[in-house]
Structures are given as C-alpha cells and as structure tokens.
Design a protein around this motif. Structure first.
Motif, PDB file in Angstrom:
ATOM      1  N   PRO A   1      -1.754  53.779  34.008  1.00 52.74           N
ATOM      2  CA  PRO A   1      -1.849  54.874  33.027  1.00 52.74           C
ATOM      3  C   PRO A   1      -1.708  56.263  33.653  1.00 52.74           C
ATOM      4  CG  PRO A   1      -3.504  53.209  32.569  1.00 52.74           C
ATOM      5  CD  PRO A   1      -2.911  52.862  33.896  1.00 52.74           C
ATOM      6  N   ASN A   2      -2.280  56.457  34.846  1.00 53.93           N
ATOM      7  CA  ASN A   2      -2.158  57.749  35.520  1.00 53.93           C
ATOM      8  C   ASN A   2      -0.724  58.027  35.953  1.00 53.93           C
ATOM      9  OD1 ASN A   2      -4.859  58.252  35.220  1.00 53.93           O
ATOM     10  ND2 ASN A   2      -5.389  58.058  37.384  1.00 53.93           N
ATOM     11  N   ILE A   3      -0.062  57.004  36.471  1.00 54.13           N
ATOM     12  CA  ILE A   3       1.327  57.188  36.895  1.00 54.13           C
ATOM     13  C   ILE A   3       2.207  57.478  35.686  1.00 54.13           C
ATOM     14  CG2 ILE A   3       3.321  56.108  37.994  1.00 54.13           C
ATOM     15  CD1 ILE A   3       1.399  54.499  39.715  1.00 54.13           C
ATOM     16  N   VAL A   4       1.978  56.755  34.606  1.00 51.37           N
ATOM     17  CA  VAL A   4       2.741  56.988  33.375  1.00 51.37           C
ATOM     18  C   VAL A   4       2.544  58.420  32.886  1.00 51.37           C
ATOM     19  CG1 VAL A   4       2.895  56.401  30.918  1.00 51.37           C
ATOM     20  CG2 VAL A   4       2.845  54.579  32.644  1.00 51.37           C
ATOM     21  N   ALA A   5       1.296  58.901  32.901  1.00 47.42           N
ATOM     22  CA  ALA A   5       1.024  60.275  32.471  1.00 47.42           C
ATOM     23  C   ALA A   5       1.777  61.273  33.342  1.00 47.42           C
ATOM     24  CB  ALA A   5      -0.477  60.549  32.525  1.00 47.42           C
ATOM     25  N   GLY A   6       1.806  60.993  34.641  1.00 52.23           N
ATOM     26  CA  GLY A   6       2.530  61.864  35.550  1.00 52.23           C
ATOM     27  C   GLY A   6       4.025  61.847  35.323  1.00 52.23           C
ATOM     28  N   LEU A   7       4.573  60.656  35.064  1.00 43.99           N
ATOM     29  CA  LEU A   7       6.018  60.547  34.809  1.00 43.99           C
ATOM     30  C   LEU A   7       6.402  61.259  33.515  1.00 43.99           C
ATOM     31  CD1 LEU A   7       6.704  56.823  35.836  1.00 43.99           C
ATOM     32  CD2 LEU A   7       7.280  58.894  37.125  1.00 43.99           C
TER      33      LEU A   7
ATOM     34  N   ASP B   1      -5.579  64.235  34.243  1.00 48.24           N
ATOM     35  CA  ASP B   1      -4.777  65.459  34.135  1.00 48.24           C
ATOM     36  C   ASP B   1      -4.363  65.963  35.507  1.00 48.24           C
ATOM     37  OD1 ASP B   1      -4.983  65.393  31.390  1.00 48.24           O
ATOM     38  OD2 ASP B   1      -6.651  66.814  31.291  1.00 48.24           O
ATOM     39  N   ALA B   2      -5.296  65.948  36.457  1.00 47.33           N
ATOM     40  CA  ALA B   2      -4.979  66.423  37.805  1.00 47.33           C
ATOM     41  C   ALA B   2      -3.984  65.491  38.493  1.00 47.33           C
ATOM     42  CB  ALA B   2      -6.257  66.538  38.635  1.00 47.33           C
ATOM     43  N   VAL B   3      -4.145  64.193  38.295  1.00 45.50           N
ATOM     44  CA  VAL B   3      -3.218  63.227  38.874  1.00 45.50           C
ATOM     45  C   VAL B   3      -1.823  63.414  38.288  1.00 45.50           C
ATOM     46  CG1 VAL B   3      -2.643  60.775  39.084  1.00 45.50           C
ATOM     47  CG2 VAL B   3      -5.011  61.528  39.381  1.00 45.50           C
ATOM     48  N   ALA B   4      -1.739  63.566  36.973  1.00 43.52           N
ATOM     49  CA  ALA B   4      -0.448  63.741  36.305  1.00 43.52           C
ATOM     50  C   ALA B   4       0.259  65.000  36.803  1.00 43.52           C
ATOM     51  CB  ALA B   4      -0.650  63.803  34.794  1.00 43.52           C
ATOM     52  N   GLU B   5      -0.497  66.076  36.963  1.00 37.68           N
ATOM     53  CA  GLU B   5       0.085  67.321  37.450  1.00 37.68           C
ATOM     54  C   GLU B   5       0.647  67.150  38.857  1.00 37.68           C
ATOM     55  OE1 GLU B   5       1.441  71.166  37.722  1.00 37.68           O
ATOM     56  OE2 GLU B   5       0.682  70.129  35.922  1.00 37.68           O
ATOM     57  N   ALA B   6      -0.102  66.452  39.704  1.00 40.46           N
ATOM     58  CA  ALA B   6       0.363  66.228  41.074  1.00 40.46           C
ATOM     59  C   ALA B   6       1.630  65.385  41.104  1.00 40.46           C
ATOM     60  CB  ALA B   6      -0.746  65.555  41.889  1.00 40.46           C
ATOM     61  N   ILE B   7       1.680  64.330  40.279  1.00 39.73           N
ATOM     62  CA  ILE B   7       2.872  63.479  40.235  1.00 39.73           C
ATOM     63  C   ILE B   7       4.069  64.254  39.711  1.00 39.73           C
ATOM     64  CG2 ILE B   7       3.891  61.448  39.105  1.00 39.73           C
ATOM     65  CD1 ILE B   7       1.132  60.124  39.249  1.00 39.73           C
TER      66      ILE B   7
ATOM     67  N   ALA C   1       3.780  57.233  47.255  1.00 35.89           N
ATOM     68  CA  ALA C   1       3.605  55.847  47.698  1.00 35.89           C
ATOM     69  C   ALA C   1       2.326  55.296  47.099  1.00 35.89           C
ATOM     70  CB  ALA C   1       3.557  55.770  49.220  1.00 35.89           C
ATOM     71  N   THR C   2       2.269  53.985  46.952  1.00 39.15           N
ATOM     72  CA  THR C   2       1.045  53.323  46.491  1.00 39.15           C
ATOM     73  C   THR C   2       0.595  52.306  47.528  1.00 39.15           C
ATOM     74  OG1 THR C   2       1.980  51.379  45.367  1.00 39.15           O
ATOM     75  CG2 THR C   2       1.946  53.463  44.128  1.00 39.15           C
ATOM     76  N   ALA C   3      -0.713  52.232  47.751  1.00 35.07           N
ATOM     77  CA  ALA C   3      -1.309  51.190  48.588  1.00 35.07           C
ATOM     78  C   ALA C   3      -2.732  50.991  48.083  1.00 35.07           C
ATOM     79  CB  ALA C   3      -1.304  51.593  50.056  1.00 35.07           C
ATOM     80  N   VAL C   4      -2.837  50.340  46.933  1.00 33.84           N
ATOM     81  CA  VAL C   4      -4.144  50.182  46.286  1.00 33.84           C
ATOM     82  C   VAL C   4      -4.610  48.733  46.237  1.00 33.84           C
ATOM     83  CG1 VAL C   4      -3.852  52.246  44.869  1.00 33.84           C
ATOM     84  CG2 VAL C   4      -3.094  50.030  43.970  1.00 33.84           C
ATOM     85  N   GLY C   5      -3.708  47.791  46.511  1.00 35.12           N
ATOM     86  CA  GLY C   5      -4.038  46.378  46.368  1.00 35.12           C
ATOM     87  C   GLY C   5      -3.505  45.836  45.062  1.00 35.12           C
ATOM     88  N   VAL C   6      -3.042  44.613  45.101  1.00 32.09           N
ATOM     89  CA  VAL C   6      -2.375  44.005  43.947  1.00 32.09           C
ATOM     90  C   VAL C   6      -3.256  44.028  42.697  1.00 32.09           C
ATOM     91  CG1 VAL C   6      -1.403  41.856  43.055  1.00 32.09           C
ATOM     92  CG2 VAL C   6      -0.950  42.543  45.420  1.00 32.09           C
ATOM     93  N   ARG C   7      -4.536  43.740  42.855  1.00 35.73           N
ATOM     94  CA  ARG C   7      -5.426  43.645  41.702  1.00 35.73           C
ATOM     95  C   ARG C   7      -5.723  45.000  41.069  1.00 35.73           C
ATOM     96  NH1 ARG C   7      -9.914  39.217  43.870  1.00 35.73           N
ATOM     97  NH2 ARG C   7      -8.504  37.423  44.004  1.00 35.73           N
ATOM     98  N   ILE C   8      -5.501  46.079  41.798  1.00 33.12           N
ATOM     99  CA  ILE C   8      -5.827  47.408  41.289  1.00 33.12           C
ATOM    100  C   ILE C   8      -4.629  48.077  40.619  1.00 33.12           C
ATOM    101  CG2 ILE C   8      -6.789  49.668  41.961  1.00 33.12           C
ATOM    102  CD1 ILE C   8      -8.719  47.329  42.226  1.00 33.12           C
ATOM    103  N   LEU C   9      -3.440  47.552  40.848  1.00 29.39           N
ATOM    104  CA  LEU C   9      -2.230  48.200  40.315  1.00 29.39           C
ATOM    105  C   LEU C   9      -2.338  48.513  38.828  1.00 29.39           C
ATOM    106  CD1 LEU C   9       0.754  46.378  42.079  1.00 29.39           C
ATOM    107  CD2 LEU C   9       0.247  48.821  42.150  1.00 29.39           C
ATOM    108  N   LYS C  10      -2.823  47.551  38.045  1.00 30.10           N
ATOM    109  CA  LYS C  10      -2.870  47.747  36.591  1.00 30.10           C
ATOM    110  C   LYS C  10      -3.767  48.915  36.198  1.00 30.10           C
ATOM    111  CE  LYS C  10      -6.499  44.226  35.988  1.00 30.10           C
ATOM    112  NZ  LYS C  10      -6.819  42.917  35.359  1.00 30.10           N
ATOM    113  N   PHE C  11      -4.728  49.254  37.043  1.00 27.60           N
ATOM    114  CA  PHE C  11      -5.653  50.330  36.704  1.00 27.60           C
ATOM    115  C   PHE C  11      -5.068  51.715  36.982  1.00 27.60           C
ATOM    116  CE2 PHE C  11      -8.491  46.699  37.773  1.00 27.60           C
ATOM    117  CZ  PHE C  11      -9.049  46.529  36.509  1.00 27.60           C
ATOM    118  N   ILE C  12      -4.066  51.792  37.859  1.00 28.39           N
ATOM    119  CA  ILE C  12      -3.487  53.098  38.168  1.00 28.39           C
ATOM    120  C   ILE C  12      -2.248  53.391  37.329  1.00 28.39           C
ATOM    121  CG2 ILE C  12      -4.359  52.870  40.526  1.00 28.39           C
ATOM    122  CD1 ILE C  12      -1.434  52.646  41.464  1.00 28.39           C
TER     123      ILE C  12
END
Length: 403
Positions: free
Chosen positions: A99-105, A73-79, A86-97
């Motif tokens: 859902p949060n980006i989608v919620a924010g969008l 919820d906090a991530v979605a509100e911020a987005i 920007a994103t810099a989480v590593g290729v393998r972690i992208l899939k885990f973030i």
C-alpha cells in the motif's frame, strides 16, 4: 542523488543501503522499528563490520536518514522524489509494504514522468512478477499502463551472507551489522527502465534467470543442506557443520549435482560454476561470521516448496537427466527438521505427507522415493557416515556423474 532502501534490517543496512551510500546517494531507509528509524535520523550514519577469520574491518555508512513505514504520506512523498529504490523486507512482509509503494507510485505518476527502478532483494522466485501482481491489484487500468512504461522491477541475487546479529556483534551499537567480505550484487539488466544507475559492485546481467537459479539451487541449497546436517548432529554454527568431512562431502556433491544441471540448462561452462562452489565452501568456513544452523535451516516449509532450493533443484536435475542423490539427502534432513519443529512424530507416513502437501511430490515419484530412503536414516538416528554411504551407493546405482 536520492535512494530509498525499504527495509532497514541486516541486508538493507549491511549490503544494499551500504552500496547505495558508497555510490554517492543520500539513502532514506523505510522501517517500522523505532530504534532503527530514530537512531538513523539522529546519527545520519551507522557502522558495518566486515569480518573474516583473520580479523575485521569497520566501515562507516553515512548520508543516511529514515522514515517510519507507518507514515504513509511521508513514504509516498519520498518514493515520488527518489531516483532509485530497493526492497529487502522479507517475503512475508512484502504484502504489508505494498500500500505504501502504491501510494508513492500514484503520487509520482501525477508529478513526474521519470522512470523508477525498484531493485527487489528478496529470496523469492519470480520476485518481479509476484511484486508486479501485488502492486497492480491496487492500481487503476491507466496507472497500470503508466507502470508498464516507467517502473522497472529488477530482480537481484543476494549472495552476501549476513547472520542474525548478536549483542556481541553489535559491539555497543544496535545499528552495527557484521557481514562477510563478499559484496557483489548481480541484477537483471533487461528489467531496468531508462538508464541503468551506477551502483558500486552492482553487476547487470542478461539473461538473469541463470543467476537466480545459481543462487537458489547452489548457494541456498548447499547452505541449507549444511544447516540440516548440522542441526541433525547438534552443531550450532555453519562453520562447525561444514568442518565435518562427511557433511562437507554431501554438501559439495549436492552443489555439483545442481551445477551440472544448470550448466546443461543454460549452456554455462561447468568450470565457472565449480569455481563459484569452491568460493562458497570457503565462505561457509568463516567462523567469525557466526552464522547459525538454526538461522540457515529456518522455515523448512518454504525451503521444501516445489520451486525452492531443495525440491526445485531436484526437479531441475531430473529435467536435465541427472539423479539428485545428494540433494535428496539434504532434502530428507529438511523433512526431518520440519517434523521436529512441528513436534510431529518422525514416521514414514508423516514424512510422505510433508512431501505431498508441502513439496507437491506424489509418494510414487522418483524424487520422493530418494528422499524417503534418506529420511529413514535420519528417523532412525543413523550417523552422517551412513547417510554418506547410502548416497554413494545410490550414486553408483544411478550412474550419476559426480566427483
């Protein structure tokens, strides 16, 4: 102005977040490491140390805070409220973030019609297309339409070298990041929606594919070749590996092979690419950075994939009529390291299996043939001078135009 840096690691704090802060943004980091989140929220600043062989300069990055990535919820509100992301989480972690980006969008689409540009700072070919596909899988048809109108997925070329941070580098502060002085951020100019934000050292460029290929097929490929030769000769650091004359010669010639291919492919003057190579080689010698061969040569499976630095650059050379002799010498080192890490026997059969299953190369392909010539030397424990001698011999046979 508000900015989100998704990923509070070395690139997030040591490069992108720093540029955003120095450009006047209040930067919110999103991460799941409690120490990072709690310390950023307590201090609202962190140190970056720019290191060179002559010494170092300490810089304070302020106007920062953080959100725990587990709080959707906090991530979605911020987005929903941010001006740039920007994103810099590593290729393998992208899939885990995702859902949060989608919620924010989703929240942003309901509350505002402002565009959102997301700068993708991941070592991934066609990162914009990959991320777009992952996001749209979780959006409705109408939301996908809005996405196409308002969301810019902007590829970036991350050239700053940031090693794994040791306790010595942290120097009493777990958030301190030691980085090299190079700090330019080329981005895909054509991908932005609306006005292009002004961010310090960000260079919008079009067509951007050249920059992506230059980073992967010259910088990353040369760096990896140096690392694999270093690992083979028991060197701990990149600066130790590149100091060996034979290794230096193999690395620079491999980078020049890619340079000629890129020059032909994109119509870019070879001289400008050669100057970039000279700068990179100088940066590889930065002993203060303490970048390890193990870090740079890590994950050889990804580095040997068909479009990545070792095989992708070889295929581009082949496409442009250039025989990638020295690149294949580095690729053979990657195959050797892959088998070593997997505790597999160093045999021709296993090496060919790696090239087939990981690199997509058939045993009778020209590139596989070159790689296997060099692999035989690695497997037999031959000195780097023998690898260099074979490369020079093959260069003469194939009439490759290498300095």
């Amino acid at each position: 102005m508000k900015a989100i840096m998704y990923g509070g690691g070395n690139i997030g704090r040591g490069f992108i977040g720093m540029l955003m802060s120095k450009s006047g943004y209040d930067v919110t980091f999103i991460d799941v490491v409690d120490t990072v989140v709690d310390t950023l929220n307590r201090d609202h600043s962190y140190p970056v140390r720019i290191v060179t062989t002559e010494g170092h300069e300490d810089v304070t990055v302020d106007h920062v805070s953080a959100i725990n990535g587990n709080d959707q919820d906090a991530v979605a509100e911020a987005i929903a409220q941010t001006d740039i992301m920007a994103t810099a989480v590593g290729v393998r972690i992208l899939k885990f973030i995702v859902p949060n980006i989608v919620a924010g969008l989703k929240k942003r689409f309901k509350e505002s019609d402002r565009p959102l540009n997301i700068i993708i700072c991941e070592n991934l070919m066609d990162a914009n297309k990959v991320v777009e596909g992952m996001l749209k899988e979780q959006l409705t048809e109408e939301e996908c339409r809005i996405f196409d109108e308002r969301v810019g997925l902007v590829e970036a070329s991350i050239g700053r070298m940031v090693p794994v941070q040791t306790p010595e580098m942290q120097d009493g502060n777990p958030l301190r990041v030691c980085v090299e002085s190079y700090g330019f951020l080329p981005v895909d100019k054509a991908a932005f929606k609306g006005e292009i934000p002004e961010i310090k050292n960000m260079i919008p460029f079009e067509p951007f594919d050249f920059y992506i290929k230059r980073k992967l097929y010259i910088h990353n490929m040369g760096h990896a070749t140096c690392a694999y030769l270093g690992l083979y000769t028991d060197k701990e650091y990149i600066y130790q590996s590149i100091a060996d004359p034979q290794t230096y010669s193999i690395v620079i010639n491999a980078m020049l092979e890619s340079a000629m291919a890129l020059s032909k492919k994109y119509g870019v003057e070879l001289e400008s690419i050669v100057k970039h190579i000279q700068d990179l080689l100088l940066r590889f010698t930065n002993a203060a950075l303490k970048d390890t061969c193990k870090r740079v040569g890590g994950d050889p499976k990804r580095k040997l994939s068909p479009a990545d630095r070792m095989i992708g650059s070889s295929l581009l050379c082949q496409e442009m009529g250039i025989t990638p002799v020295f690149i294949c010498a580095g690729a053979a080192g990657a195959v050797y390291e892959y088998l070593k890490e997997g505790e597999l026997e160093q045999t021709e059969e296993n090496a060919l299996k790696v090239l087939a299953e990981v690199s997509g190369l058939s045993a009778d392909s020209a590139i596989a043939g070159l790689i296997m010539r060099f692999y035989g030397l690695y497997a037999s424990g031959a000195p780097v001078s023998a690898i260099m001698d074979l490369a020079n011999k093959l260069r003469r046979e194939h009439l490759t135009d290498i300095i």
